[in-house]
Design a protein around this motif. Structure first.
Motif, mmCIF file in Angstrom:
data_model
loop_
_atom_site.group_PDB
_atom_site.id
_atom_site.type_symbol
_atom_site.label_atom_id
_atom_site.label_comp_id
_atom_site.label_asym_id
_atom_site.label_seq_id
_atom_site.Cartn_x
_atom_site.Cartn_y
_atom_site.Cartn_z
ATOM 1 N N LEU A 506 0.841 -1.185 0.000
ATOM 2 C CA LEU A 506 0.000 0.000 0.000
ATOM 3 C C LEU A 506 0.884 1.245 0.000
ATOM 4 N N ILE A 507 0.740 2.075 -1.037
ATOM 5 C CA ILE A 507 1.559 3.283 -1.158
ATOM 6 C C ILE A 507 0.844 4.489 -0.544
ATOM 7 N N SER A 508 -0.460 4.610 -0.813
ATOM 8 C CA SER A 508 -1.215 5.743 -0.275
ATOM 9 C C SER A 508 -2.694 5.397 -0.225
ATOM 10 N N LYS A 509 -3.432 6.180 0.546
ATOM 11 C CA LYS A 509 -4.876 5.982 0.675
ATOM 12 C C LYS A 509 -5.541 7.328 0.828
ATOM 13 N N GLU A 510 -6.718 7.470 0.208
ATOM 14 C CA GLU A 510 -7.512 8.674 0.411
ATOM 15 C C GLU A 510 -8.983 8.301 0.484
ATOM 16 N N GLU A 511 -9.785 9.223 1.011
ATOM 17 C CA GLU A 511 -11.207 8.937 1.193
ATOM 18 C C GLU A 511 -11.972 9.149 -0.101
ATOM 19 N N LEU A 512 -13.139 8.518 -0.174
ATOM 20 C CA LEU A 512 -14.019 8.706 -1.318
ATOM 21 C C LEU A 512 -14.681 10.078 -1.249
ATOM 22 N N PRO A 513 -15.028 10.648 -2.402
ATOM 23 C CA PRO A 513 -15.866 11.847 -2.375
ATOM 24 C C PRO A 513 -17.201 11.541 -1.698
ATOM 25 N N ALA A 514 -17.759 12.527 -1.021
ATOM 26 C CA ALA A 514 -19.068 12.402 -0.356
ATOM 27 C C ALA A 514 -19.097 11.249 0.638
ATOM 28 N N LYS A 515 -17.968 10.992 1.285
ATOM 29 C CA LYS A 515 -17.875 9.857 2.200
ATOM 30 C C LYS A 515 -18.922 9.936 3.313
ATOM 31 N N ASP A 516 -19.190 11.162 3.774
ATOM 32 C CA ASP A 516 -20.120 11.323 4.898
ATOM 33 C C ASP A 516 -21.506 10.767 4.586
ATOM 34 N N LEU A 517 -21.871 10.724 3.299
ATOM 35 C CA LEU A 517 -23.196 10.226 2.934
ATOM 36 C C LEU A 517 -23.353 8.751 3.260
ATOM 37 N N TYR A 518 -22.229 8.019 3.304
ATOM 38 C CA TYR A 518 -22.299 6.580 3.508
ATOM 39 C C TYR A 518 -22.240 6.196 4.978
ATOM 40 N N GLN A 519 -22.109 7.168 5.860
ATOM 41 C CA GLN A 519 -21.870 6.846 7.263
ATOM 42 C C GLN A 519 -23.057 7.186 8.162
ATOM 43 N N GLU A 520 -24.191 7.504 7.563
ATOM 44 C CA GLU A 520 -25.383 7.746 8.383
ATOM 45 C C GLU A 520 -25.770 6.446 9.081
ATOM 46 N N PRO A 521 -25.873 6.462 10.413
ATOM 47 C CA PRO A 521 -26.118 5.208 11.140
ATOM 48 C C PRO A 521 -27.495 4.637 10.857
ATOM 49 N N MET A 522 -27.594 3.308 10.928
ATOM 50 C CA MET A 522 -28.889 2.659 10.823
ATOM 51 C C MET A 522 -29.670 2.902 12.106
ATOM 52 N N LYS A 523 -30.946 3.109 11.975
ATOM 53 C CA LYS A 523 -31.770 3.379 13.153
ATOM 54 C C LYS A 523 -32.077 2.095 13.921
ATOM 55 N N LYS A 524 -31.991 0.968 13.224
ATOM 56 C CA LYS A 524 -32.318 -0.298 13.876
ATOM 57 C C LYS A 524 -31.710 -1.436 13.068
ATOM 58 N N TRP A 525 -31.524 -2.566 13.745
ATOM 59 C CA TRP A 525 -31.048 -3.762 13.057
ATOM 60 C C TRP A 525 -32.172 -4.321 12.194
ATOM 61 N N GLU A 526 -31.775 -4.900 11.055
ATOM 62 C CA GLU A 526 -32.751 -5.501 10.147
ATOM 63 C C GLU A 526 -32.287 -6.895 9.759
ATOM 64 N N VAL A 527 -33.262 -7.776 9.530
ATOM 65 C CA VAL A 527 -32.984 -9.118 9.023
ATOM 66 C C VAL A 527 -33.854 -9.356 7.789
ATOM 67 N N ALA A 528 -33.244 -9.831 6.715
ATOM 68 C CA ALA A 528 -33.975 -10.222 5.506
ATOM 69 C C ALA A 528 -33.904 -11.737 5.388
ATOM 70 N N ASN A 529 -35.046 -12.396 5.473
ATOM 71 C CA ASN A 529 -35.081 -13.853 5.405
ATOM 72 C C ASN A 529 -34.977 -14.317 3.954
ATOM 73 N N ARG A 530 -34.049 -15.202 3.664
ATOM 74 C CA ARG A 530 -33.844 -15.731 2.313
ATOM 75 C C ARG A 530 -34.042 -17.245 2.276
ATOM 76 N N THR A 531 -34.871 -17.764 3.178
ATOM 77 C CA THR A 531 -35.077 -19.206 3.298
ATOM 78 C C THR A 531 -36.344 -19.631 2.559
ATOM 79 N N ALA A 532 -36.307 -20.808 1.958
ATOM 80 C CA ALA A 532 -37.475 -21.339 1.252
ATOM 81 C C ALA A 532 -38.619 -21.587 2.227
ATOM 82 N N THR A 533 -39.818 -21.630 1.702
ATOM 83 C CA THR A 533 -41.005 -21.847 2.537
ATOM 84 C C THR A 533 -41.366 -23.324 2.643
ATOM 85 N N GLU A 534 -40.585 -24.172 1.976
ATOM 86 C CA GLU A 534 -40.904 -25.597 1.988
ATOM 87 C C GLU A 534 -39.619 -26.401 1.867
ATOM 88 N N PHE A 535 -39.517 -27.474 2.666
ATOM 89 C CA PHE A 535 -38.393 -28.395 2.581
ATOM 90 C C PHE A 535 -38.936 -29.810 2.424
#
Length: 831
Positions: A506-535
């Motif tokens: 690693l020679i150098s590193k810099e931040e992305l433009p508009a970085k602050d837009l990506y750091q807004e905290p989530m208000k709550k935890w979320e779960v997305a279920n990706r499981t089949a409805t039948e086995f």
């Protein structure tokens, strides 16, 4: 005195230079660059922030609109896009009743957008009249001041006063001086094209009148001294091709929305079948005229495999400029607040972004007129590949390697490879994140790496827009990346940012433009279920979910609720992205319906989903709450393909437009008010005005249900349809459609009372299948092309994707084709 003369001569000379156009059309109608006579081939998007709903969306997000324009134009440049359509609601928001141009914020933002695009060498199509209400979707504002308020769309082509108003407006906007560039719009060099009016009402039965209208607008544009190439819409009604040929404009504009518009949910199924051909572009009437695409998109589809296939067809049709509709601003993309049925942003739709980058290269690298055959032969073309099964589009050239999803393809030439863009992993990059990344070669040992945030898919983005409903969330997570390239073989831990790497260091590193837009905290935890409805009992069971939060959870567990009481806790393993998975052997369970939870330990607490409580099933104080559910069945348990669990709003059906009047709705049947589905058609008799066959069909996606069974080991014997006919309707067709568009159907008899009808699977024969939803503007065949061919391939249930029910004129005598209808309660597979 002499100084005054010199200044004026200088200004006059400057104006001449400014007015020099960059492109021209040759005798064959090909658009070429003046500087080198090379063909023009440009790709990008519409960008609508200056007007209408995007203008208001920016306010909902409290964004600085000019800053937003600069951010988004940077994305265009980062994706190597070079085309922009200026879709401007001047007819609603920037004129008075007489078409006089109003100087306001909308116009100022248009000027700003033109200047920002010009700085980045992006070339533009100006469409100054839109014809659709600028107040959509709110429809509660009354800020419209323009002439569109007084002259309905269908009067614009023939009403003399309305034409004079349009002429006045076109003259004034082209002569408007842009304060950011100092030039009039007619002299902006990077505005290459002018499309007089967006999607006008067309009257192909009055070609002379339409030619007169087009030429009136053409003359108004030319009267300003504007020499830009001019275009008029043909795809709103392909019968307008003769008018365009006879008019003075240089070319025609085309659109394509293969999945229709505003379905309200993400479409499932093989979209490549819908973008296989656009024959209308080859209309001989358009010979000698240039062709551009002003709007297109793979609507209601978040996957990254469609765009290159669409542009492949555009190139076959001679298209030289294509702009998708539309680019979502960076600040509104988390809510998809701009346009419900479209969704595209470089950061928040990473797979579609890479697909869009690949499409831009298709425009540049595939010759105009090149034909690669039809599906599936055309899935590989030149250096490009598209795959529905892999949800992938791919460019594998000597200099570029782009992939929109994880791929096993090896780069064609590692030594000459200079640019990589991807989502997921490949033989040269192994990455556990979900965002887009770029690698650009600087020297034999030095590369620039650009990593964008992880993207969490919180909700279906194609529901109705709402400023308070977040559909995608960016996360700045620490991720592992392994890069294996000549001169660069390294493993590093990355956060979103820009990295310079040389010889594995690693020679150098810099931040992305508009970085602050990506750091807004989530208000709550979320779960997305990706499981089949039948086995199926006796087979391994895999439970999958995605867990979204501001950090990695300490632990994720599956709680299986036992019958009649008790529970079993099963730890889940972290996978790439936000996935957690548990493979479980539950052979000891009896066949029954079961409930389950996911528990997420965050450090501060343990949350139980889906109810989001802190009450765990293995504690004494657990109480009844919402759960997920599945059925454990035998391999031969009847499989429901359609029933009360399915929403009628997610079922596709034949639309009524120059075709039989069809209705489809949910109904309740009998004293028990059992939910059912009603398909009705007023008249299946042939009519010369129809552009589709005399057919009414509803089509339901079943691919996810079929996937619950191992259809390679067990085959169904019967399709059971519980249904009855309306108004004496005694026959209908049941059709199973595979992922390649082949139909396998049978006619079944209907009684006037509800009954179970058994259709032997052995009786299914090749049958025409309706391709639904029907596209706009009516490019596609009504039938899946494969279903109209002769084929002896037997039905492969492992790739079955739709079940259809049809009322078709061929089923009934010509004297008995009115008021046909069927009510279907359910459809099942019996084994």
């Amino acid at each position: 005195m002499y100084r005054f003369i010199i200044i004026n001569l200088f200004l006059a000379f400057t104006a001449v230079l400014q007015a020099q156009e960059l492109v021209y059309t040759d005798a064959a109608g090909t658009i070429r660059w003046k500087k080198n006579k090379q063909e023009v081939s440009l790709f990008g998007a519409n960008y609508c922030l200056p007007s209408a709903c995007d203008f208001r969306a920016a306010a909902y997000m409290r964004g600085d609109r000019k800053q937003m324009i600069a951010e988004d134009m940077d994305h265009f440049k980062r994706m190597n896009w070079d085309a922009l359509r200026l879709c401007f609601w001047g007819d609603f928001q920037n004129t008075d009743r007489d078409g006089n141009l109003l100087e306001n914020e909308h116009l100022d933002l248009l000027d700003c957008l033109i200047a920002e695009a010009d700085k980045r060498n992006i070339y533009m199509l100006l469409s100054p009249i839109v014809t659709y209400n600028s107040q959509w979707p709110e429809m509660t504002y009354t800020t419209n001041t323009g002439f569109a308020k007084y002259y309905p769309k269908n009067t614009l082509t023939h009403d003399e006063k309305a034409i004079r108003v349009q002429e006045n407006y076109l003259k004034q906007i082209l002569q408007h001086r842009n304060p950011y560039t100092g030039r009039c719009l007619k002299d902006e060099p990077n505005i290459l094209f002018v499309e007089f009016i967006n999607e006008p009402s067309q009257f192909p039965d009055d070609i002379p009148g339409m030619v007169n209208y087009i030429n009136r607008l053409y003359k108004a544009v030319r009267s300003t001294g504007c020499k830009k190439l001019t275009f008029y819409n043909v795809s709103q009604n392909f019968g307008m091709a003769p008018a365009i040929r006879k008019s003075k404009v240089q070319g025609s504009t085309h659109a394509w929305y293969p999945g229709a518009l505003n379905n309200g949910y993400s479409l499932q199924g093989n979209g490549l079948l819908f973008v296989d051909r656009y024959e209308q572009m080859m209309d001989p009437e358009l010979k000698g005229k240039a062709k551009i695409v002003y709007e297109f998109d793979s609507t209601d589809n978040s996957l990254g495999y469609m765009y290159p296939a669409m542009v492949r067809e555009f190139r076959r049709g001679g298209i030289q400029f294509a702009t998708m509709f539309s680019y979502d601003m960076l600040r509104t993309a988390p809510t998809n607040l701009g346009w419900q049925t479209q969704y595209f942003n470089m950061v928040y739709t990473p797979s579609k972004a890479v697909s869009g980058m690949i499409a831009a290269e298709v425009m540049r690298r595939i010759p105009r007129g090149k034909y690669f055959g039809y599906y599936p032969e055309n899935n590989v073309f030149g250096d490009f590949r598209v795959s529905y099964d892999e949800r992938l589009s791919e460019l594998n050239a000597d200099d570029m390697f782009y992939y929109s999803n994880t791929t096993t393809t090896r780069p064609k030439n590692l030594q000459s490879l200079a640019h990589i863009a991807g989502v997921g992993s490949s033989p040269v990059v192994n990455y556990s994140g979900t965002g887009i990344y770029f690698l650009d070669k600087q020297s034999d040992t030095t590369w620039l790496l650009e990593v964008y945030p992880d993207i969490m898919e919180l909700d279906d983005p194609f529901k109705m827009v709402n400023p308070n409903r977040m559909v995608r969330k960016a996360g700045c997570n620490s991720r592992t990346m392994r890069i294996k390239l000549p001169g660069l073989d390294t493993v590093l831990t990355v956060l979103p940012g820009k990295y310079k790497l040389s010889a594995g260091k690693l020679i150098s590193k810099e931040e992305l433009p508009a970085k602050d837009l990506y750091q807004e905290p989530m208000k709550k935890w979320e779960v997305a279920n990706r499981t089949a409805t039948e086995f199926v009992s006796g087979q391994p069971m895999t439970f999958r979910c995605e867990v979204f939060g501001d950090e990695h959870p300490k632990e994720v567990s599956l709680y299986l609720m036992l019958n009649p009481w008790g529970c079993k806790r099963i730890p889940m393993m972290a996978k790439d992205g936000f996935y957690y998975e548990a493979q479980v052997d539950l052979n000891w369970l009896e066949k029954d319906s079961y409930r389950y939870h996911y528990a997420v330990e965050t450090g501060d607490e343990t949350l139980l989903f889906p109810a989001k409580t802190d009450c765990l099933p293995d504690r004494w104080d657990y109480y009844e709450q919402d759960t997920y559910a599945f059925r454990l069945v035998s391999p031969t348990t009847p499989l429901s393909l359609l029933g009360e669990q399915d929403s009628w709003k997610r079922i596709r059906y034949s639309r009524t437009y120059l075709s039989p009047a069809t209705t489809f709705r949910s109904v309740s049947c009998g004293e028990e008010l059992i939910p059912a589905f009603q398909l009705s058609v007023a008249d299946l008799g042939k009519n010369d005005t129809y552009v589709t066959p005399c057919d009414a069909t509803f089509s339901h996606f079943i691919g996810d249900k079929i996937a619950c069974r191992d259809m390679s080991k067990v085959s169904p014997s019967f399709i059971k349809v519980r249904a009855y006919g309306l108004n004496g309707t005694d026959k209908a067709i049941c059709n199973v459609v595979d992922k390649d568009g082949r139909g396998y159907g049978a006619v079944f008899q209907l009684g006037q009372e509800v009954s179970d009808i058994l259709i032997p699977v052995s009786s299914l024969v090749p049958t025409k299948a309706a391709m639904l939803p029907q596209d706009w503007p009516g490019v596609n065949s009504y039938w899946y092309p494969a279903s109209m061919q002769t084929y002896t391939i037997p039905l492969d249930w492992t790739i079955a994707e739709f079940v259809q029910v049809s009322l078709r004129n061929e089923l009934y005598d010509t004297s008995n084709q009115k008021n046909k209808g069927v009510i279907v309660e359910k459809i099942e597979l019996l084994f």
